[in-house]
Design a protein around this motif. Structure first.
Motif, PDB file in Angstrom:
ATOM      1  N   GLU A 606      23.066  17.076  13.449  1.00 40.09           N
ATOM      2  CA  GLU A 606      22.875  17.967  14.531  1.00 40.09           C
ATOM      3  C   GLU A 606      21.689  17.784  15.158  1.00 40.09           C
ATOM      4  N   GLY A 607      21.646  17.568  16.461  1.00 39.72           N
ATOM      5  CA  GLY A 607      20.214  17.229  16.980  1.00 39.72           C
ATOM      6  C   GLY A 607      19.344  16.122  16.770  1.00 39.72           C
ATOM      7  N   LEU A 608      20.112  15.144  15.965  1.00 38.21           N
ATOM      8  CA  LEU A 608      19.127  14.075  15.587  1.00 38.21           C
ATOM      9  C   LEU A 608      18.931  12.819  16.800  1.00 38.21           C
ATOM     10  N   GLU A 609      19.945  12.893  17.474  1.00 35.50           N
ATOM     11  CA  GLU A 609      20.074  11.700  18.412  1.00 35.50           C
ATOM     12  C   GLU A 609      18.820  12.439  19.559  1.00 35.50           C
ATOM     13  N   ALA A 610      18.791  13.624  19.929  1.00 34.00           N
ATOM     14  CA  ALA A 610      17.749  14.209  20.723  1.00 34.00           C
ATOM     15  C   ALA A 610      16.513  14.016  20.239  1.00 34.00           C
ATOM     16  N   ALA A 611      16.320  14.025  19.117  1.00 34.82           N
ATOM     17  CA  ALA A 611      14.980  13.671  18.372  1.00 34.82           C
ATOM     18  C   ALA A 611      14.719  12.533  18.471  1.00 34.82           C
ATOM     19  N   LEU A 612      15.630  11.339  18.324  1.00 36.11           N
ATOM     20  CA  LEU A 612      15.574   9.943  18.383  1.00 36.11           C
ATOM     21  C   LEU A 612      14.661   9.614  19.777  1.00 36.11           C
ATOM     22  N   ARG A 613      15.405  10.159  20.832  1.00 35.50           N
ATOM     23  CA  ARG A 613      14.800  10.113  22.135  1.00 35.50           C
ATOM     24  C   ARG A 613      13.401  10.749  22.281  1.00 35.50           C
ATOM     25  N   GLY A 614      12.767  11.393  21.412  1.00 35.59           N
ATOM     26  CA  GLY A 614      11.500  12.118  21.708  1.00 35.59           C
ATOM     27  C   GLY A 614      10.346  11.195  21.045  1.00 35.59           C
ATOM     28  N   PRO A 615       9.202  11.672  20.708  1.00 34.44           N
ATOM     29  CA  PRO A 615       8.162  11.006  20.199  1.00 34.44           C
ATOM     30  C   PRO A 615       8.313  10.533  18.679  1.00 34.44           C
ATOM     31  N   ARG A 616       7.907   9.508  18.409  1.00 33.01           N
ATOM     32  CA  ARG A 616       7.828   8.919  17.349  1.00 33.01           C
ATOM     33  C   ARG A 616       6.548   9.100  16.642  1.00 33.01           C
ATOM     34  N   HIS A 617       6.624   9.638  15.255  1.00 40.53           N
ATOM     35  CA  HIS A 617       5.514  10.106  14.302  1.00 40.53           C
ATOM     36  C   HIS A 617       5.195   8.739  13.299  1.00 40.53           C
ATOM     37  N   GLU A 618       4.006   8.437  13.276  1.00 40.67           N
ATOM     38  CA  GLU A 618       3.777   7.376  12.063  1.00 40.67           C
ATOM     39  C   GLU A 618       2.652   7.933  11.133  1.00 40.67           C
ATOM     40  N   ALA A 619       3.011   7.475   9.740  1.00 40.95           N
ATOM     41  CA  ALA A 619       2.277   8.088   8.765  1.00 40.95           C
ATOM     42  C   ALA A 619       1.903   6.792   7.858  1.00 40.95           C
ATOM     43  N   ALA A 620       0.533   6.486   7.899  1.00 41.52           N
ATOM     44  CA  ALA A 620       0.240   5.244   6.923  1.00 41.52           C
ATOM     45  C   ALA A 620       0.120   5.805   5.500  1.00 41.52           C
ATOM     46  N   THR A 621       0.584   4.966   4.743  1.00 41.75           N
ATOM     47  CA  THR A 621       0.489   5.263   3.295  1.00 41.75           C
ATOM     48  C   THR A 621      -0.685   4.727   2.760  1.00 41.75           C
ATOM     49  N   GLY A 622      -1.411   3.771   2.915  1.00 42.23           N
ATOM     50  CA  GLY A 622      -2.548   3.043   2.345  1.00 42.23           C
ATOM     51  C   GLY A 622      -2.058   2.108   1.027  1.00 42.23           C
ATOM     52  N   VAL A 623      -0.704   1.994   1.132  1.00 38.78           N
ATOM     53  CA  VAL A 623       0.048   1.038   0.244  1.00 38.78           C
ATOM     54  C   VAL A 623       0.118  -0.245   0.516  1.00 38.78           C
ATOM     55  N   THR A 624      -0.225  -1.312   0.170  1.00 41.85           N
ATOM     56  CA  THR A 624      -0.244  -2.685   0.832  1.00 41.85           C
ATOM     57  C   THR A 624       0.376  -3.630  -0.332  1.00 41.85           C
ATOM     58  N   MET A 625       0.947  -4.663   0.337  1.00 44.59           N
ATOM     59  CA  MET A 625       1.655  -5.692  -0.522  1.00 44.59           C
ATOM     60  C   MET A 625       1.369  -7.120  -0.050  1.00 44.59           C
ATOM     61  N   GLY A 626       1.268  -7.994  -0.580  1.00 43.62           N
ATOM     62  CA  GLY A 626       1.276  -9.334  -0.212  1.00 43.62           C
ATOM     63  C   GLY A 626       2.560 -10.097  -0.233  1.00 43.62           C
ATOM     64  N   SER A 627       2.170 -11.683   0.436  1.00 43.16           N
ATOM     65  CA  SER A 627       3.442 -12.404   0.542  1.00 43.16           C
ATOM     66  C   SER A 627       4.167 -12.718  -1.081  1.00 43.16           C
ATOM     67  N   GLY A 628       5.440 -12.545  -0.729  1.00 42.21           N
ATOM     68  CA  GLY A 628       6.107 -12.736  -2.006  1.00 42.21           C
ATOM     69  C   GLY A 628       6.264 -11.686  -3.222  1.00 42.21           C
ATOM     70  N   VAL A 629       5.717 -10.653  -2.872  1.00 41.65           N
ATOM     71  CA  VAL A 629       5.600  -9.514  -4.081  1.00 41.65           C
ATOM     72  C   VAL A 629       6.828  -8.728  -3.980  1.00 41.65           C
ATOM     73  N   TYR A 630       7.273  -8.473  -5.028  1.00 38.31           N
ATOM     74  CA  TYR A 630       8.574  -7.693  -5.484  1.00 38.31           C
ATOM     75  C   TYR A 630       8.265  -6.357  -5.256  1.00 38.31           C
ATOM     76  N   PHE A 631       8.855  -5.588  -4.406  1.00 34.62           N
ATOM     77  CA  PHE A 631       8.955  -4.148  -4.501  1.00 34.62           C
ATOM     78  C   PHE A 631      10.200  -3.413  -4.627  1.00 34.62           C
ATOM     79  N   GLY A 632      11.265  -4.124  -5.369  1.00 35.46           N
ATOM     80  CA  GLY A 632      12.448  -3.511  -5.259  1.00 35.46           C
ATOM     81  C   GLY A 632      12.375  -2.047  -6.092  1.00 35.46           C
ATOM     82  N   SER A 633      11.340  -1.801  -7.009  1.00 39.83           N
ATOM     83  CA  SER A 633      11.526  -0.609  -7.707  1.00 39.83           C
ATOM     84  C   SER A 633      11.177   0.456  -7.042  1.00 39.83           C
ATOM     85  N   LEU A 634      10.296   0.185  -5.886  1.00 45.56           N
ATOM     86  CA  LEU A 634      10.098   1.132  -4.821  1.00 45.56           C
ATOM     87  C   LEU A 634      11.439   1.515  -4.117  1.00 45.56           C
ATOM     88  N   GLN A 635      12.329   0.740  -3.873  1.00 45.69           N
ATOM     89  CA  GLN A 635      13.476   1.237  -3.466  1.00 45.69           C
ATOM     90  C   GLN A 635      14.178   2.186  -4.203  1.00 45.69           C
TER      91      GLN A 635
END
Length: 785
Positions: A606-635
């Motif tokens: 409930e209320g999620l569709e209205a929220a999706l039409r509102g502002p979007r917040h972004e939070a940087a994690t500081g965690v990076t990855m390069g090309s071809g790096v496996y990150f399946g354990s994060l999932q």
């Protein structure tokens, strides 16, 4: 000059004989209709003889591969054309030899001059050469015609019917003329689909007959081109009191000249249908051993006999209906779209029918070496299984290159929606899962999800004293597996029809349980039968879905608890049985977004569709990855440690830009009251090489609780980076459903219908950082809608 033996051709060139010289008209037509590309082209001259045409093609700026099966021809060509630059003179029989020396990227031009009528398997060779043409390339056949050839030499010419057959499977076929020779310029191979056709109405009130199915030393099946314009198997009506096997052997000899013993003939299936209202009973007889060289004794009925590759049977053109049904009875799936027929398989103890081309051996060893080099098959038994088991014979409808791709799962069955329901798994994954079973010689193994190839690999590993019990819920797959293992198997695979999640039938379960079990379809839960039928200490390998992320997990039984011993990223066809599960899905914004709840029930939105039409917040994690790096354990880490976890997908056709970075794949997400946060990654460094590229994991969030959810998800990413990223897989134990909480070890619990999973991740014994208040988070507020 109708030579049929290699030695005769060898002597022909050794005696200084050749063919009709290349005329000016032929040269002019080739230069006009098949000029080399501006940057040069690559040509293949088949049956080059003394090399005159190959040298001419080189003068047209082609690099030429000139092949002939006679050593004396190649020697003559080198001697007579020492200055032919850009020509490779190669000793190769296009009908029999492994074509490894040919260019793997194909040719712009392929020519067959004055040699096509000498081919034994004309249709097969022409289709194979067509597959070697590059886009826009041409295949040119230059041949005498019956019209301009004396009667006594008609064997070196083609008549109009043969020319029509030759040109039928091409997008463009131009028939030109050069000094009474036909010059056929063919472009765009588009082999017509096989069509089952009937003959004229039969005489009599009922028919009984037998069809013989024989293969050569390369595993190719024998078909005759009838004077009625269709391909047929050897066969015909039974005579007096003879049985079906004897009838098949007799018809084989009468029609082809090949001889066999009735003791080597096995009735595989009985086909019952009618022909123009006349009942028809036909035995499909597999003949595993024969001798002789085929001829064509009944020229009024057949134009010629040829050996055909199984993967080409789907595009040979018209096939007599009963022959097509018989081919499908031996190799289910090689011909699609056949009319229904009543088929009654026989329980027959048929020995394997051996035979494969040299190319298959080479490609199988190449595949095995790639798997071994990747570290997936460290043990000698598994390595030998990969080198030995003929993988292509468990996917007979596929060409050899496809069958032996070490990184490709070969789909062999689809449902009405096109979804894959059965396949031969990628070779590296088969090897990895078999290694994980830790099998010993003589082991008895259970497999749920049958296809034949994987079971035979296991059977090879467990050896002569071992056995594999494999089952599938689809009766077609079971029939196919039985037939293919009979054709090419070890005799150590037992196939049953049933829901694999219910385990093997009781009479097939060894005392004390199976030494190992493998599940070869995605499964959402661990069926109780798999644990109950597994011996104490035995290993179970299965592709388990954890919040929709699939991992092949190796489990070892200790009493009623299964302990994880290893994880491999993978994907299989979905479970179709009693334990199959439909994923709860919620559509948002008229289907633009979708929330998938792979484990558990949907959370309130409930209320999620209205929220999706509102502002979007972004939070940087500081965690990076390069090309071809496996990150399946994060999932997996996020899915098993975060409350209210789900997965967010975007319909690319309806995307309005509300989300970013979650297109084309589901993104990990968590829900709050009218709020949502999901994980994506944004490119932070560009470059010209993969090593220069860099992405950062970033959280996007919506709704009043979005900043808190974003901080929670970002903290999870940082914890994974700190404690898990470079470490081992989690410790995982799987307990029967109903196990009380106090009997479970400490960890993150994931409950399913039949089991309780407990994950113990590194660092989770310490409390995660407390949620960061919105004002303290490193947030960027975006007004993008």
């Amino acid at each position: 000059m109708g030579y049929v033996v290699r030695n005769e051709w060898q002597q022909h060139y050794a005696d200084g004989k050749g063919f009709r010289q290349l005329g000016d008209s032929e040269r002019a037509l080739l230069a006009e209709h098949t000029p080399a590309p501006e940057d040069g082209g690559l040509a293949l001259e088949v049956g080059c003889g003394a090399g005159e045409l190959a040298a001419y093609l080189a003068s047209l700026d082609y690099a030429v591969d000139a092949i002939d099966f006679a050593d004396s021809a190649i020697a003559r060509a080198r001697e007579e054309h020492p200055d032919a630059e850009g020509v490779r003179w190669l000793h190769l029989d296009i009908e029999r030899d492994d074509p490894a020396v040919l260019n793997g990227d194909g040719y712009d031009l392929i020519t067959l001059r004055l040699m096509y009528p000498f081919l034994r398997d004309r249709s097969r060779v022409l289709r194979g050469l067509g597959e070697r043409l590059r886009p826009g390339g041409a295949l040119v056949v230059i041949t005498p015609t019956a019209e301009h050839t004396p009667e006594e030499r008609r064997d070196i010419a083609l008549d109009e019917a043969e020319i029509r057959l030759l040109t039928a499977g091409w997008q463009q076929a131009d028939q030109l003329e050069a000094d009474e020779l036909a010059v056929l310029v063919l472009r765009g191979p588009c082999h017509s689909d096989t069509a089952a056709v009937e003959k004229r109405p039969p005489t009599g009130h009922a028919l009984t007959g037998a069809l013989a199915v024989v293969t050569d030393e390369a595993g190719r099946v024998l078909l005759g081109r009838s004077t009625q314009g269709m391909w047929e198997l050897p066969g015909g009506k039974t005579s007096k009191s003879e049985d079906f096997a004897a009838a098949a052997v007799r018809e084989l000899a009468e029609e082809t000249g090949l001889t066999a013993s009735p003791s080597d003939a096995y009735v595989v299936t009985m086909l019952v249908d009618d022909s123009h209202g006349v009942p028809r009973l036909t035995a499909v007889v597999r003949i595993t051993t024969w001798s002789g060289t085929f001829t064509n004794p009944e020229r009024k009925l057949f134009e010629r006999w040829e050996w055909h590759d199984l993967h080409q049977l789907a595009c040979v053109g018209p096939v007599f209906t009963q022959a097509a049904q018989a081919l499908d009875a031996i190799w289910p799936g090689v011909i699609r779209g056949l009319p229904l027929v009543h088929a009654y398989p026989h329980a027959v103890d048929q020995p394997p029918a051996h035979g494969e081309p040299a190319e298959a051996v080479r490609l199988r060893h190449k595949m095995a070496e790639a798997v071994i080099a990747g570290g997936w098959a460290p043990s000698e038994p598994v390595q030998q299984a990969l080198r030995t088991v003929p993988r292509h014979r468990y996917a007979p409808e596929k060409d050899l290159k496809t069958a032996y791709d070490d990184d490709l799962a070969v789909v062999t069955r689809r449902d009405d929606t096109g979804r894959a329901t059965s396949s031969v798994s990628a070779a590296w994954l088969q090897a990895d899962m078999i290694e994980s079973l830790r099998l010993r010689p003589g082991a008895i193994v259970y497999e749920a999800g049958s296809g034949g190839c994987n079971a035979e690999l296991i059977a090879h590993v467990v050896g002569p004293e071992g056995r594999v019990v494999t089952g599938d819920i689809d009766p077609y797959v079971v029939r196919r597996t039985r037939r293919l293992t009979a054709e090419a198997g070890s005799g150590r695979v037992v196939v049953f029809h049933g829901d694999g999640c219910l385990g093997a039938p009781a009479h097939l379960v060894p005392r004390g349980g199976f030494d190992g079990s493998m599940i070869t379809h995605n499964t959402w839960d661990i069926a109780p039968a798999w644990r109950e039928q597994l011996a104490e200490g035995g290993h179970l390998v299965l592709p388990l879905e954890l919040h929709g992320y699939t991992r092949a997990i190796t489990l070892q039984r200790q009493d009623d608890v299964l302990h994880a011993r290893g994880f491999t990223h993978c994907g299989f066809v979905r479970d179709l049985g009693e334990h199959a599960r439909t994923t709860p899905v919620l559509d948002l914004l008229d289907g633009e977004l979708q929330l998938r709840f792979e484990d558990g029930q949907p959370c309130p939105t409930e209320g999620l569709e209205a929220a999706l039409r509102g502002p979007r917040h972004e939070a940087a994690t500081g965690v990076t990855m390069g090309s071809g790096v496996y990150f399946g354990s994060l999932q997996l880490y996020a899915a098993t440690t975060l409350p209210n976890f789900c997965r967010l997908a975007v319909d690319p056709d309806r995307d309005t830009g509300i989300t970013q970075g979650a297109k084309g794949a589901d993104a990990p997400a968590i829900l709050g009251d009218g709020s949502l946060a999901y994980l994506t990654h944004l490119q932070t460094r560009h470059g010209d090489t993969p090593a220069e590229l860099l992405w950062e994991f970033t959280v996007h969030a919506f709704g009043e609780q979005g900043p808190v959810l974003a901080a929670q998800l970002a903290a999870t990413v940082r914890a994974w980076d700190r404690d898990v990223r470079d470490g081992d897989d989690p410790a995982l134990t799987i307990h029967p459903a109903g196990t009380p909480d106090h009997q479970l070890p400490a960890g993150d619990v994931l409950d399913k219908r039949h089991s309780r999973l407990v994950f113990q991740w590194p660092g989770r014994d310490a409390l995660l950082p407390a949620p960061v208040e919105p004002k303290e988070a490193a947030l960027v507020v975006s007004e993008d809608a």
